[in-house]
Design a protein around this motif. Structure first.
Motif, short mmCIF file in Angstrom:
data_model
loop_
_atom_site.label_atom_id
_atom_site.label_comp_id
_atom_site.label_asym_id
_atom_site.label_seq_id
_atom_site.Cartn_x
_atom_site.Cartn_y
_atom_site.Cartn_z
N VAL A 330 0.86 -1.17 0.00
CA VAL A 330 0.00 0.00 0.00
C VAL A 330 0.89 1.22 0.00
CG1 VAL A 330 -1.83 1.26 1.20
CG2 VAL A 330 -1.75 -1.23 1.31
N ASP A 331 0.64 2.16 -0.90
CA ASP A 331 1.39 3.42 -0.91
C ASP A 331 0.46 4.56 -1.25
OD1 ASP A 331 2.90 3.35 -4.23
OD2 ASP A 331 0.94 2.70 -3.48
N THR A 364 -7.56 -11.00 0.12
CA THR A 364 -8.82 -10.78 0.83
C THR A 364 -9.01 -9.29 1.07
OG1 THR A 364 -7.69 -11.08 2.95
CG2 THR A 364 -8.73 -13.01 1.97
N LEU A 365 -10.27 -8.85 0.96
CA LEU A 365 -10.64 -7.47 1.19
C LEU A 365 -11.48 -7.38 2.45
CD1 LEU A 365 -11.95 -6.63 -2.41
CD2 LEU A 365 -9.62 -6.45 -1.60
N GLY A 366 -11.35 -6.26 3.17
CA GLY A 366 -12.18 -6.08 4.36
C GLY A 366 -11.64 -5.00 5.27
N ARG A 367 -12.03 -5.12 6.54
CA ARG A 367 -11.64 -4.15 7.55
C ARG A 367 -10.76 -4.85 8.58
NH1 ARG A 367 -14.52 -3.26 12.13
NH2 ARG A 367 -16.34 -4.26 11.15
N VAL A 376 -5.95 -6.61 2.27
CA VAL A 376 -6.31 -5.25 1.84
C VAL A 376 -7.21 -4.64 2.91
CG1 VAL A 376 -7.45 -3.85 0.09
CG2 VAL A 376 -6.11 -5.84 -0.59
N ASP A 377 -6.67 -3.66 3.64
CA ASP A 377 -7.44 -2.96 4.68
C ASP A 377 -8.10 -1.74 4.04
OD1 ASP A 377 -6.61 -1.35 7.86
OD2 ASP A 377 -8.52 -2.00 6.98
N LEU A 378 -9.42 -1.80 3.83
CA LEU A 378 -10.14 -0.71 3.16
C LEU A 378 -10.30 0.51 4.04
CD1 LEU A 378 -12.92 -2.79 1.39
CD2 LEU A 378 -10.76 -2.00 0.44
N SER A 379 -10.02 0.40 5.34
CA SER A 379 -10.15 1.57 6.21
C SER A 379 -9.08 2.62 5.92
CB SER A 379 -10.06 1.15 7.68
OG SER A 379 -8.81 0.56 7.96
N LEU A 380 -8.01 2.26 5.20
CA LEU A 380 -7.00 3.24 4.83
C LEU A 380 -7.50 4.21 3.77
CD1 LEU A 380 -3.88 0.89 4.66
CD2 LEU A 380 -4.56 2.39 6.54
N GLU A 381 -8.53 3.83 3.02
CA GLU A 381 -9.08 4.68 1.98
C GLU A 381 -10.09 5.68 2.53
OE1 GLU A 381 -8.38 5.22 -1.03
OE2 GLU A 381 -10.13 6.33 -1.75
N TRP A 385 -16.54 1.69 8.60
CA TRP A 385 -17.26 1.02 9.70
C TRP A 385 -18.45 0.22 9.20
CZ3 TRP A 385 -22.30 2.70 10.71
CH2 TRP A 385 -22.68 3.89 10.09
N LYS A 386 -18.87 0.45 7.93
CA LYS A 386 -19.96 -0.34 7.36
C LYS A 386 -19.46 -1.60 6.65
CE LYS A 386 -23.22 3.45 6.55
NZ LYS A 386 -24.04 4.15 5.54
N ILE A 387 -18.17 -1.73 6.50
CA ILE A 387 -17.59 -2.85 5.76
C ILE A 387 -17.34 -4.01 6.72
CG2 ILE A 387 -15.61 -3.58 4.37
CD1 ILE A 387 -15.35 -0.70 3.43
#
Length: 462
Positions: A330-331, A364-367, A376-381, A385-387
């Motif tokens: 991630v960058d 894997t995608l998620g929180r 892949v931590d989607l909270s960085l984007e 909290w809904k994921i």
């Protein structure tokens, strides 16, 4: 009687002659004094330039009378030798004397107005250079290009990123100064001519897109998979509509951004889900228990916190040592970011703030939480909290196709189509992936996938 009357007449004539002679002598003395003052033999007495003079005291009166007597004595001694005071002046001297009183006294030298103007003019370049210190030549070139593209200073203020944070009023004043102020415009043009060609090219590449350019880009379909040749052909077909510094890669990046925000002609905006209720501030405040907010010092709790802190630091050191083993990197995305693909990246999930590099066949995608570690931590984007903790999985098949499987509670939208829980969908290049109001563009490394397909084709006949 006749003799007496004759004597009286002679005495009166003699008295009148002497009186007239004395008057003539006094007038001649006054004329000589005036002529000597005009010729500069007697120093001029300094007087005040005020109209109303103040009253003099007794000692001042005595000093002024002494000064007058001394000047008169000097005037009498200043007469040329060989000429008596009673002798009549010549005709040429009479002309000089008659002309002398008419010559006005030269006024005291007043300050020339040109000097004050020069002083005022000399201060102007200082103000101009001070103003130029805030407005760089690159800012002026950005401003000129943006106004030529949009013809709207408000859009320029909102869309252009200058070196400083300028207000709308400052942008307007600078534009009018470049138009109508000859000094500022001349200095700005000289500074812009001294810019390096690479700097000028970088500034021109940041020019805003006009409405005509976006209208042409919106005609490219969202379901199609345009390549660089497609946008290069678009540049050749419409050379007048596009800016001179536009490239096919820049058009492709802007088209992907328009597709991400549903700005293409064949796209429709998806409505927001109505089933979820957003928690407001007052509801959250009601849920807070005031008894838990009291500051109670607990030594056992502090000891547990210190132990947990040590454990977390140890985990951080282990993660730093295992950094080279991570499958997904991630960058941050910046203006001068590195290329999306390299020799090990299969695909990229690109967002507004971060991008995720896919370097394994399954991620894997998620929180991410303390107990649940994912690729892949989607909270960085953004707000995640809904994921779900494990929202989905992206897999690469042997034939080179990517599929995404939804394993969370909420649907995943692929190019506007919902993918419900337990189902999967094929991902293509430039697909828009939307998960709980977070949008990403899925980019595929076509060269590496082509090699994988070629190797798979060699293995299958055996």
């Amino acid at each position: 009687m006749d003799k007496d009357s004759q004597g009286l007449l002679d005495s009166s004539l003699m008295a009148s002659g002497t009186a007239s002679r004395s008057e003539d002598e006094e007038s001649l003395a006054g004329q000589k004094r005036a002529s000597s003052q005009a010729l500069g033999t007697i120093p001029k007495r300094r007087s005040s330039s005020r109209f109303i003079k103040r009253k003099k005291f007794d000692d001042e009166l005595v000093e002024s009378s002494l000064a007058k007597s001394s000047t008169r004595a000097k005037g009498a001694s200043g007469v040329e030798p060989g000429r008596c005071s009673g002798s009549e002046p010549s005709s040429s001297e009479k002309k000089k004397v008659s002309k002398a009183p008419s010559t006005p006294v030269p006024p005291s030298p007043a300050p020339a107005p040109g000097l004050t103007k020069r002083v005022k003019k000399s201060k102007q370049p200082l103000q101009v250079t001070k103003d130029l210190g805030r407005w760089k030549p690159a800012d002026d070139l950005l401003l000129i290009n943006a106004v030529l593209q949009t013809n709207d200073l408000t859009s320029v203020h909102l869309g252009v990123k200058f070196s400083c944070r300028f207000t709308l009023r400052e942008v307007q004043e600078r534009w009018y100064a470049l138009l109508y102020d000859p000094v500022i415009s001349k200095l700005a043009c000289q500074a812009m001519r001294q810019l390096h060609p690479e700097a000028i090219a970088a500034i021109q590449s940041k020019a805003l897109f006009s409405k005509a350019e976006e209208q042409l880009l919106s005609k490219v379909g969202s379901t199609s998979q345009p390549t660089l040749e497609t946008f290069q052909d678009l540049l050749h077909r419409h050379p007048d509509a596009f800016y001179l510094a536009r490239t096919a890669k820049a058009l492709q990046a802007h088209w992907q951004l328009m597709k991400q925000y549903y700005l293409l002609e064949d796209q429709t905006v998806q409505p927001l889900p109505k089933g979820d209720q957003v928690l407001n501030f007052s509801d959250a405040e009601d849920l807070i228990d005031d008894s838990k907010l009291k500051d109670m010092r607990d030594e056992v709790l502090e000891h547990e916190l210190t132990v947990a802190d040590r454990r977390q630091k140890r985990e951080i050191r282990q993660l730093e040592q295992e950094l080279h083993k991570w499958q997904v990197l991630v960058d941050s995305i910046t203006g001068m970011s590195s290329p999306d693909f390299d020799s090990q990246t299969l695909a990229v999930l690109r967002g507004r703030m971060v991008r995720y590099l896919m370097r394994s066949r399954e991620i894997t995608l998620g929180r991410a939480t303390k107990d649940n570690q994912i690729d892949v931590d989607l909270s960085l984007e953004g707000p995640a909290w809904k994921i779900s903790r494990k929202q989905g999985v992206i897999k690469l098949k042997n034939n080179g196709d990517f599929f995404i499987a939804n394993e969370g509670r909420r649907p995943i939208y692929i190019d506007g189509r919902p993918v419900l829980c337990g189902s999967k969908w094929r991902l293509s290049n430039n697909s828009v992936v939307e998960i709980a109001s977070l949008r990403f563009v899925f980019l595929i490394n076509q060269d590496l996938i082509a090699l994988i397909r070629a190797e798979a084709a060699k293995i299958t006949p055996q």
